[in-house]
Design a protein around this motif. Structure first.
Motif, PDB file in Angstrom:
ATOM      1  N   ARG A   1       0.821  -1.211   0.000  1.00  0.00           N
ATOM      2  CA  ARG A   1       0.000   0.000   0.000  1.00  0.00           C
ATOM      3  C   ARG A   1       0.856   1.264   0.000  1.00  0.00           C
ATOM      4  O   ARG A   1       0.586   2.220  -0.745  1.00  0.00           O
TER       5      ARG A   1
ATOM      6  N   ALA B   1       0.874   4.204  -3.040  1.00  0.00           N
ATOM      7  CA  ALA B   1       0.560   5.604  -2.735  1.00  0.00           C
ATOM      8  C   ALA B   1       1.727   6.522  -3.087  1.00  0.00           C
ATOM      9  O   ALA B   1       1.527   7.618  -3.638  1.00  0.00           O
TER      10      ALA B   1
ATOM     11  N   ALA C   1       1.619   9.477  -5.959  1.00  0.00           N
ATOM     12  CA  ALA C   1       1.836  10.860  -5.535  1.00  0.00           C
ATOM     13  C   ALA C   1       3.008  11.501  -6.262  1.00  0.00           C
ATOM     14  O   ALA C   1       2.991  12.696  -6.563  1.00  0.00           O
TER      15      ALA C   1
ATOM     16  N   GLU D   1      -8.920   0.908  -4.906  1.00  0.00           N
ATOM     17  CA  GLU D   1      -9.114   1.644  -3.668  1.00  0.00           C
ATOM     18  C   GLU D   1      -9.780   0.789  -2.591  1.00  0.00           C
ATOM     19  O   GLU D   1      -9.586   1.026  -1.401  1.00  0.00           O
TER      20      GLU D   1
ATOM     21  N   TYR E   1      -6.872  -0.828  -1.115  1.00  0.00           N
ATOM     22  CA  TYR E   1      -6.049   0.157  -0.409  1.00  0.00           C
ATOM     23  C   TYR E   1      -6.701   0.589   0.907  1.00  0.00           C
ATOM     24  O   TYR E   1      -6.020   0.844   1.901  1.00  0.00           O
TER      25      TYR E   1
ATOM     26  N   LEU F   1      -7.335   7.247  -3.289  1.00  0.00           N
ATOM     27  CA  LEU F   1      -5.941   7.452  -3.663  1.00  0.00           C
ATOM     28  C   LEU F   1      -5.821   8.731  -4.490  1.00  0.00           C
ATOM     29  O   LEU F   1      -6.725   9.078  -5.248  1.00  0.00           O
ATOM     30  N   ARG F   2      -4.699   9.398  -4.332  1.00  0.00           N
ATOM     31  CA  ARG F   2      -4.436  10.616  -5.109  1.00  0.00           C
ATOM     32  C   ARG F   2      -3.325  10.316  -6.107  1.00  0.00           C
ATOM     33  O   ARG F   2      -2.374   9.610  -5.789  1.00  0.00           O
ATOM     34  N   GLN F   3      -3.456  10.891  -7.304  1.00  0.00           N
ATOM     35  CA  GLN F   3      -2.397  10.692  -8.287  1.00  0.00           C
ATOM     36  C   GLN F   3      -2.165  11.961  -9.073  1.00  0.00           C
ATOM     37  O   GLN F   3      -3.038  12.819  -9.183  1.00  0.00           O
TER      38      GLN F   3
ATOM     39  N   GLY G   1      -7.561  13.324  -6.955  1.00  0.00           N
ATOM     40  CA  GLY G   1      -8.056  11.964  -6.868  1.00  0.00           C
ATOM     41  C   GLY G   1      -9.082  11.666  -7.923  1.00  0.00           C
ATOM     42  O   GLY G   1      -9.739  10.662  -7.876  1.00  0.00           O
TER      43      GLY G   1
END
Length: 312
Positions: A265, A269, A273, A291, A294, A298-300, A312
């Motif tokens: 995980r 992440a 990021a 997700e 996870y 999640l942010r990307q 996100g």
């Protein structure tokens, strides 16, 4: 939608019982309360939605608000709780001056009603565009059942949209790492969970087991259904599963998988990021599966279509 009760509510009642009503389309299109969605395959008119962020809403128009566009075939999409009818106008191409967006670009930012309506309309439009002739005799067919079928005038047969089932699977190894892979046609730096079409005579669970063995050489157990999502590219229903691999050893089929990797995980992440990796956007059930493993959003930093996904 998953089987969870909160996700089984339908924002539009499809009212299949109404589709055989004579002159249904003529009736609802004469009603100024009816809302119409113009589209050209997967190109849709949209405007900024209310509230902060990237929210979007489809640019519905009153059925009686006619313009200079050439006449288009219509399909009845259903009714809302108030009884208002919704329909799609299926144009062969977007008007040259129209700023229409693709469903992949805006779908994640639509509300529940607009997302379902867009998926349905795009699926119907793409099916009609590819099935204008009878598969039996080749005669040109015409729309019937309020846009939900085509009839052959020579044979008298009716033809209906088909949906191809495909499984999509979040696989974890004995260390609870998630497997993400990139197909040969995927852009470098992008990855997703594994998926494949169900073959004739095959159960969904059997398709999961077979696809994981064929594509990455894994034996999987604990195959569990999670939820589904319509995916009109070209005409699929994505059936989401989780599964557990008996080992982490991979044996990739190079025709299907260019690269694959197990992720903890924290590793996933961090790569998202930093922009080292991109995963599918929120429109896709793949993102829900990722997700779900996870444990949260999640942010990307990478872009999806024309929409950045930093939030996100």
């Amino acid at each position: 939608m998953s089987a969870d009760a909160a996700e089984t509510r339908r924002p539009l009642d499809r009212r299949a019982d109404e589709r055989r009503t004579e002159d249904l389309l003529a009736s609802i299109l004469a009603d100024p309360a009816t809302r119409v969605l113009d589209l050209a395959l997967d190109r849709l008119p949209a405007v900024a939605g209310p509230g902060p962020g990237r929210t979007q809403r489809l640019a519905w128009r009153p059925a009686t608000d006619l313009d200079a566009r050439s006449p288009a075939p219509y399909a009845f999409l259903g009714r809302d709780e108030a009884g208002t009818a919704y329909a799609a106008a299926m144009h062969p191409a977007a008007p040259p001056d129209a700023d229409w967006a693709g469903l992949r670009e805006i779908g994640a930012w639509l509300d529940e009603r607009d997302q379902e309506a867009a998926m349905t309309a795009v699926g119907l439009a793409r099916w009609h565009a590819r099935n204008g002739h009878c598969p039996g005799c080749g005669t040109a067919t015409g729309l019937t059942a309020a846009g939900w079928a085509r009839r052959c005038p020579a044979e008298g047969t009716e033809h209906f949209p088909r949906t191809d089932p495909a499984v999509i699977v979040a696989v974890v190894d004995p260390a609870d790492r998630l497997l993400l892979a990139r197909g040969p046609t995927f852009t470098q730096g992008w990855a997703s969970v594994l998926a494949g079409f169900v073959e004739p005579g095959e159960t969904l669970e059997g398709a999961v087991v077979r696809e994981m063995a064929e594509e990455v050489g894994l034996t999987v157990t604990e195959v569990t259904y999670v939820g589904s999502q319509p995916w009109p590219f070209p005409a699929s229903i994505m059936l989401g599963f989780t599964a557990r691999a008996t080992s982490a050893a991979l044996n990739l089929d190079p025709d299907e998988i260019a690269e694959a990797r197990w992720y903890h995980r924290a590793e996933l992440a961090a790569d998202l990021a930093a922009g080292r990796l991109g995963i599918p956007g929120r429109l896709s059930i793949a993102r829900r599966l990722i997700e779900g493993w996870y444990g949260g959003p999640l942010r990307q930093r990478r872009e999806v279509g024309t929409i950045r996904t930093d939030a996100g």
